[in-house]
Design a protein around this motif. Sequence first.
Motif, PDB file in Angstrom:
ATOM      1  N   MET A 170       0.808  -1.193   0.000  1.00  0.00           N
ATOM      2  CA  MET A 170       0.000   0.000   0.000  1.00  0.00           C
ATOM      3  C   MET A 170       0.857   1.265   0.000  1.00  0.00           C
ATOM      4  SD  MET A 170      -3.008   0.977   2.652  1.00  0.00           S
ATOM      5  CE  MET A 170      -3.670  -0.642   2.379  1.00  0.00           C
ATOM      6  N   TRP A 171       1.990   1.228   0.707  1.00  0.00           N
ATOM      7  CA  TRP A 171       2.886   2.380   0.768  1.00  0.00           C
ATOM      8  C   TRP A 171       4.079   2.192  -0.155  1.00  0.00           C
ATOM      9  CZ3 TRP A 171       1.066   6.522   3.195  1.00  0.00           C
ATOM     10  CH2 TRP A 171       0.052   6.332   4.111  1.00  0.00           C
ATOM     11  N   GLY A 172       4.139   1.071  -0.875  1.00  0.00           N
ATOM     12  CA  GLY A 172       5.273   0.812  -1.738  1.00  0.00           C
ATOM     13  C   GLY A 172       6.538   0.635  -0.926  1.00  0.00           C
ATOM     14  N   GLN A 173       7.640   1.081  -1.465  1.00  0.00           N
ATOM     15  CA  GLN A 173       8.919   0.985  -0.768  1.00  0.00           C
ATOM     16  C   GLN A 173       9.337   2.326  -0.162  1.00  0.00           C
ATOM     17  OE1 GLN A 173      10.663  -1.880  -0.251  1.00  0.00           O
ATOM     18  NE2 GLN A 173       8.838  -2.814  -1.114  1.00  0.00           N
ATOM     19  N   GLU A 174       8.386   3.236  -0.003  1.00  0.00           N
ATOM     20  CA  GLU A 174       8.707   4.556   0.514  1.00  0.00           C
ATOM     21  C   GLU A 174       9.070   4.486   1.999  1.00  0.00           C
ATOM     22  OE1 GLU A 174       6.804   9.037   0.558  1.00  0.00           O
ATOM     23  OE2 GLU A 174       5.726   7.399  -0.381  1.00  0.00           O
ATOM     24  N   ASP A 175      10.191   5.103   2.345  1.00  0.00           N
ATOM     25  CA  ASP A 175      10.631   5.162   3.739  1.00  0.00           C
ATOM     26  C   ASP A 175       9.933   6.305   4.455  1.00  0.00           C
ATOM     27  OD1 ASP A 175      12.435   3.090   3.394  1.00  0.00           O
ATOM     28  OD2 ASP A 175      14.105   4.421   2.936  1.00  0.00           O
ATOM     29  N   VAL A 176       9.723   6.118   5.748  1.00  0.00           N
ATOM     30  CA  VAL A 176       9.259   7.203   6.597  1.00  0.00           C
ATOM     31  C   VAL A 176      10.506   7.764   7.267  1.00  0.00           C
ATOM     32  CG1 VAL A 176       7.807   7.873   8.535  1.00  0.00           C
ATOM     33  CG2 VAL A 176       7.071   6.035   7.020  1.00  0.00           C
ATOM     34  N   ASN A 177      10.940   8.925   6.815  1.00  0.00           N
ATOM     35  CA  ASN A 177      12.125   9.560   7.394  1.00  0.00           C
ATOM     36  C   ASN A 177      11.748  10.229   8.699  1.00  0.00           C
ATOM     37  OD1 ASN A 177      13.947   8.913   5.261  1.00  0.00           O
ATOM     38  ND2 ASN A 177      12.925  10.464   4.022  1.00  0.00           N
ATOM     39  N   LEU A 178      12.532   9.967   9.732  1.00  0.00           N
ATOM     40  CA  LEU A 178      12.272  10.513  11.054  1.00  0.00           C
ATOM     41  C   LEU A 178      13.276  11.611  11.382  1.00  0.00           C
ATOM     42  CD1 LEU A 178      11.688   7.210  13.064  1.00  0.00           C
ATOM     43  CD2 LEU A 178       9.992   8.632  11.922  1.00  0.00           C
ATOM     44  N   ALA A 179      12.767  12.741  11.834  1.00  0.00           N
ATOM     45  CA  ALA A 179      13.614  13.810  12.362  1.00  0.00           C
ATOM     46  C   ALA A 179      13.485  13.750  13.873  1.00  0.00           C
ATOM     47  CB  ALA A 179      13.150  15.161  11.830  1.00  0.00           C
ATOM     48  N   GLY A 180      14.578  13.969  14.569  1.00  0.00           N
ATOM     49  CA  GLY A 180      14.500  13.811  16.007  1.00  0.00           C
ATOM     50  C   GLY A 180      15.448  14.688  16.781  1.00  0.00           C
ATOM     51  N   VAL A 181      15.313  14.559  18.074  1.00  0.00           N
ATOM     52  CA  VAL A 181      16.175  15.281  19.001  1.00  0.00           C
ATOM     53  C   VAL A 181      16.667  14.275  20.044  1.00  0.00           C
ATOM     54  CG1 VAL A 181      14.242  15.988  20.479  1.00  0.00           C
ATOM     55  CG2 VAL A 181      16.354  17.310  20.495  1.00  0.00           C
ATOM     56  N   SER A 182      17.908  14.426  20.459  1.00  0.00           N
ATOM     57  CA  SER A 182      18.449  13.521  21.476  1.00  0.00           C
ATOM     58  C   SER A 182      19.247  14.315  22.497  1.00  0.00           C
ATOM     59  CB  SER A 182      19.320  12.436  20.836  1.00  0.00           C
ATOM     60  OG  SER A 182      20.432  13.005  20.199  1.00  0.00           O
ATOM     61  N   LEU A 183      19.317  13.749  23.677  1.00  0.00           N
ATOM     62  CA  LEU A 183      20.052  14.363  24.769  1.00  0.00           C
ATOM     63  C   LEU A 183      20.824  13.256  25.464  1.00  0.00           C
ATOM     64  CD1 LEU A 183      20.488  16.982  26.439  1.00  0.00           C
ATOM     65  CD2 LEU A 183      18.551  16.270  27.835  1.00  0.00           C
ATOM     66  N   ALA A 184      22.116  13.498  25.736  1.00  0.00           N
ATOM     67  CA  ALA A 184      22.946  12.459  26.351  1.00  0.00           C
ATOM     68  C   ALA A 184      23.904  13.084  27.353  1.00  0.00           C
ATOM     69  CB  ALA A 184      23.730  11.697  25.290  1.00  0.00           C
ATOM     70  N   TYR A 185      24.289  12.281  28.328  1.00  0.00           N
ATOM     71  CA  TYR A 185      25.310  12.675  29.290  1.00  0.00           C
ATOM     72  C   TYR A 185      26.507  11.770  29.097  1.00  0.00           C
ATOM     73  CZ  TYR A 185      27.555  14.262  33.519  1.00  0.00           C
ATOM     74  OH  TYR A 185      28.447  14.813  34.394  1.00  0.00           O
ATOM     75  N   LYS A 186      27.698  12.347  29.009  1.00  0.00           N
ATOM     76  CA  LYS A 186      28.906  11.595  28.690  1.00  0.00           C
ATOM     77  C   LYS A 186      29.819  11.522  29.907  1.00  0.00           C
ATOM     78  CE  LYS A 186      32.637  11.654  25.356  1.00  0.00           C
ATOM     79  NZ  LYS A 186      33.442  12.577  24.599  1.00  0.00           N
ATOM     80  N   PHE A 187      30.294  10.292  30.187  1.00  0.00           N
ATOM     81  CA  PHE A 187      31.229  10.045  31.278  1.00  0.00           C
ATOM     82  C   PHE A 187      32.590   9.702  30.678  1.00  0.00           C
ATOM     83  CE2 PHE A 187      27.015   8.593  32.526  1.00  0.00           C
ATOM     84  CZ  PHE A 187      26.819   9.278  33.722  1.00  0.00           C
ATOM     85  N   ASN A 188      33.621  10.489  30.978  1.00  0.00           N
ATOM     86  CA  ASN A 188      34.969  10.232  30.475  1.00  0.00           C
ATOM     87  C   ASN A 188      35.757   9.410  31.493  1.00  0.00           C
ATOM     88  OD1 ASN A 188      34.731  11.825  28.067  1.00  0.00           O
ATOM     89  ND2 ASN A 188      34.873  13.625  29.361  1.00  0.00           N
TER      90      ASN A 188
END
Length: 157
Positions: free
Chosen positions: A1-19
């Motif tokens: 029904m949707w063919g091979q069309e991808d649903v592109n996702l835009a997003g936001v992420s937040l991370a905390y980094k430990f060195n």
Amino acid sequence: MWGQEDVNLAGVSLAYKFNFMLGSLSLGASYSYGEIKDDRTGLERNIVVDKTMGSINYYLDNMMNEPYVVPYVGLSLFRINSKEKIVSLDQDFSSSSELGNSLTVGILVQLNWIEPESAKEIYLDSGVENTYLNIFFTKYENPNNENEPSVQSDFNW
């Protein structure tokens, strides 16, 4: 029904980094959203997809004195929700995936060399040490049973 069309996702992420001595670990959360519209069946339809995800990444950023290139790997847990609407019939269908996992392999490429004076100014003003281009590939595993839509993918960049 949707063919091979991808649903592109835009997003936001937040991370905390430990060195630490062998590199660094980051713990993060993200939210992504995307939609497509189609009327090839004669009825206007749209599908909305959103993804929530938690992740842990391991960065090899202590391989060199200056981290010009930083390889990394990551594991994530995700849930994907989808909602389809047939506009002319005013019908909605929705589903949610079970909790799934994904694997990410990537490399960070330092960009400070492009504008060294700007990089120095940002460091002196804000303490930002490096800016990177993030190139990565992620593979999603299918968490659903056979009666649910598949969210499995090959490696995507």
